[in-house]
Enzyme design. Structure first.
Site, short mmCIF file in Angstrom:
data_model
loop_
_atom_site.label_atom_id
_atom_site.label_comp_id
_atom_site.label_asym_id
_atom_site.label_seq_id
_atom_site.Cartn_x
_atom_site.Cartn_y
_atom_site.Cartn_z
N ASP A 34 2.30 115.72 -75.05
CA ASP A 34 3.58 114.74 -75.11
C ASP A 34 4.37 114.85 -74.11
O ASP A 34 5.56 114.32 -74.07
CB ASP A 34 4.23 114.61 -76.56
N MET A 35 4.06 115.88 -73.11
CA MET A 35 4.73 116.22 -71.63
C MET A 35 5.93 117.05 -72.08
O MET A 35 6.92 117.12 -71.00
CB MET A 35 5.14 114.86 -71.12
N GLN A 94 26.11 111.53 -57.71
CA GLN A 94 26.78 111.15 -58.74
C GLN A 94 28.26 112.13 -59.04
O GLN A 94 28.32 112.69 -60.25
CB GLN A 94 26.11 110.84 -60.06
N HIS A 127 25.63 117.26 -51.47
CA HIS A 127 26.14 116.10 -50.97
C HIS A 127 27.79 115.94 -50.91
O HIS A 127 28.34 115.35 -49.78
CB HIS A 127 25.73 114.87 -52.06
N ASP A 171 27.74 107.41 -41.44
CA ASP A 171 28.81 106.97 -42.34
C ASP A 171 30.22 107.92 -42.07
O ASP A 171 30.08 108.98 -41.67
CB ASP A 171 28.55 106.81 -43.87
N LYS A 194 30.14 101.54 -41.85
CA LYS A 194 29.34 100.57 -42.53
C LYS A 194 29.93 100.28 -43.86
O LYS A 194 30.75 100.77 -44.58
CB LYS A 194 27.89 101.42 -42.97
N ARG A 196 28.75 99.17 -47.72
CA ARG A 196 27.49 99.27 -48.83
C ARG A 196 27.95 98.25 -49.85
O ARG A 196 28.68 98.43 -50.57
CB ARG A 196 27.25 100.58 -49.52
N ASP A 224 17.24 108.77 -48.63
CA ASP A 224 16.47 108.30 -49.73
C ASP A 224 15.71 107.01 -49.41
O ASP A 224 14.37 107.16 -49.10
CB ASP A 224 17.58 107.94 -50.68
N THR A 228 19.83 103.12 -44.43
CA THR A 228 21.19 103.37 -43.83
C THR A 228 20.76 103.92 -42.49
O THR A 228 21.18 103.46 -41.30
CB THR A 228 21.80 104.58 -44.49
#
Length: 314
Positions: A34-35, A94, A127, A171, A194, A196, A224, A228
Site C-alpha cells: 500500500d506504499m 513556502q 530558497h 528576479d 518581473k 508573477r 522548476d 522564468t
C-alpha cells in the site's frame, strides 16, 4: 562517521561515499504493497555519528516521509548524532504566508524533521536564508556558488575574458545570489524586474542594467517549470545580448521544462546533482549537471571532526 542514503538521490550519496572512502550503511528502505515506507537498518549504528543523505525532491511527499521514518529508525537504534543531509530542501518556496489562510510549510517540514530525530541539518542553497531559523537545531546552509563559478570561469572567462560578461538575476529576490557570483568573476550585474501573475507563470517587465552586446549568464537557485528563465532569455536577446546561458543550483525541471529550455534562446542550462537527473535531463543536449558531492563530503567530514564549515567559503 557513517553515511546512509535514502532512495531520492542514491548516485549523489555514492559519490559522497567514494570521496570520503566510506561505505554506505547497509539498510533496507522499501514500500509495503500500500506504499507505506518501511526502514530497516541492517548493521549496528549505536553510538555512531550518522549522516543520512536524502533530497526532498519529486515525489516530495514520499521522499520526505522516507527521511522522517529513517530518522526515527536511527534514533531508536541509539545513533549518537544524526545529521539530515538534504541537498534540496523541498517546500522551501513556502517560507511565508503568501495570502490569507495559507500555510508556512517550510516551517512545518522543519518541525517534522526535528521531531523525527535529526540533531542537525546540512543543506545547499536554501530558497530563503531565513529558513535556517525555522530549525531549532544547528543548520548549515552550503553555497553552490563556488562550484558554479569554477565552471563559468572555465567555459566563459577563460575563452573570452570577463569584459563583456554580465551576471543576471531573473528576479529582484535573487539579487544577493547573483551579486555574489558577479563579484567572484569581476563581472557586471543586471536584474530582471518581473511580475508573477500566478504560481508557475511569470511575465518579464524590464531589464535593469546594460546587456547590449554582452554575454549574459542567468543565475538562480531553483528552476522548476523554467518559464522564468526562458522568458528572461527572450528578453535579454531582444535587448541585444549576444548569448544567454543559465546556472541554477536545483534542477526541479517538472513537466515539460526540459523541452521548454531546449526550445528557448538559452544556449545551455547548468544545474547541480542536488536532485537526481531524470531521463529527460540525461538525454538533453542543452542541460548539463555539475556535482556537489565534493562540497557536501567536505562539509560532512568537517562536521564529524568538529571543524569549521564556514571556512569552506573563505
Amino acid at each position: 562517521m557513517k553515511i546512509l542514503t535514502g532512495n531520492s538521490n542514491r548516485p549523489l550519496a555514492e559519490a559522497i561515499s567514494a570521496y570520503l572512502n566510506l561505505p554506505l550503511v547497509n539498510a533496507s528502505i522499501r514500500r509495503f504493497s500500500d506504499m507505506e515506507v518501511f526502514v530497516e537498518i541492517q548493521e549496528n549504528v549505536r553510538g555512531e555519528d550518522i549522516f543520512i543523505v536524502q533530497s526532498t525532491s519529486f515525489p516530495a511527499n514520499d521522499n520526505l516521509m522516507e527521511l522522517l521514518v529513517t530518522l526515527d529508525a536511527l534514533r531508536r537504534a541509539s545513533a549518537r548524532r544524526i545529521t539530515a543531509v538534504i541537498p534540496y530542501y523541498g517546500y522551501a518556496r513556502q517560507d511565508r504566508k503568501s495570502g490569507s489562510r495559507t500555510p508556512i510549510s517550510a516551517k512545518l517540514v522543519a518541525n517534522l524533521i526535528t521531531k523525527a530525530g535529526a540533531d542537525r541539518v546540512l543543506t545547499v542553497d536554501l530558497h530563503a536564508g531565513q529558513i535556517q531559523g525555522f530549525f531549532d537545531i544547528p543548520t548549515d546552509n552550503l553555497f553552490a556558488a563556488g562550484v558554479l563559478t569554477k565552471d563559468i570561469n572555465e567555459r566563459f572567462v577563460a575563452q573570452g575574458g570577463n569584459g563583456d560578461l554580465v551576471i543576471v538575476s531573473p528576479d529582484v529576490g535573487g539579487v544577493v545570489r547573483a551579486r555574489a557570483i558577479a563579484k567572484r568573476l569581476d563581472a557586471e550585474l543586471a536584474i530582471i524586474d518581473k511580475r508573477r501573475e500566478r504560481a508557475g507563470v511569470s511575465e518579464v517587465m524590464n531589464i535593469i542594467g546594460d546587456v547590449g552586446g554582452k554575454r549574459c549568464i542567468l543565475v538562480d537557485d531553483i528552476v522548476d517549470s523554467a518559464g522564468t528563465l526562458c522568458n528572461a532569455a527572450v528578453a535579454l536577446r531582444e535587448s541585444g545580448a549576444t548569448s544567454v546561458a543559465a546556472y541554477v543550483t536545483h534542477g526541479v525541471l517538472s513537466g515539460g521544462a526540459v523541452a521548454r529550455v531546449s526550445a528557448s534562446p538559452l544556449e545551455s542550462l547548468v544545474i547541480t546533482d542536488s536532485i537526481q537527473a531524470t531521463e529527460a535531463v540525461r538525454v538533453s543536449q542543452t542541460v548539463r549537471q555539475l556535482s556537489i558531492a565534493p562540497l557536501l563530503a567536505e562539509a560532512m567530514a568537517r562536521i564529524s571532526e568538529e571543524r569549521s564549515v564556514s571556512s569552506l567559503f573563505d
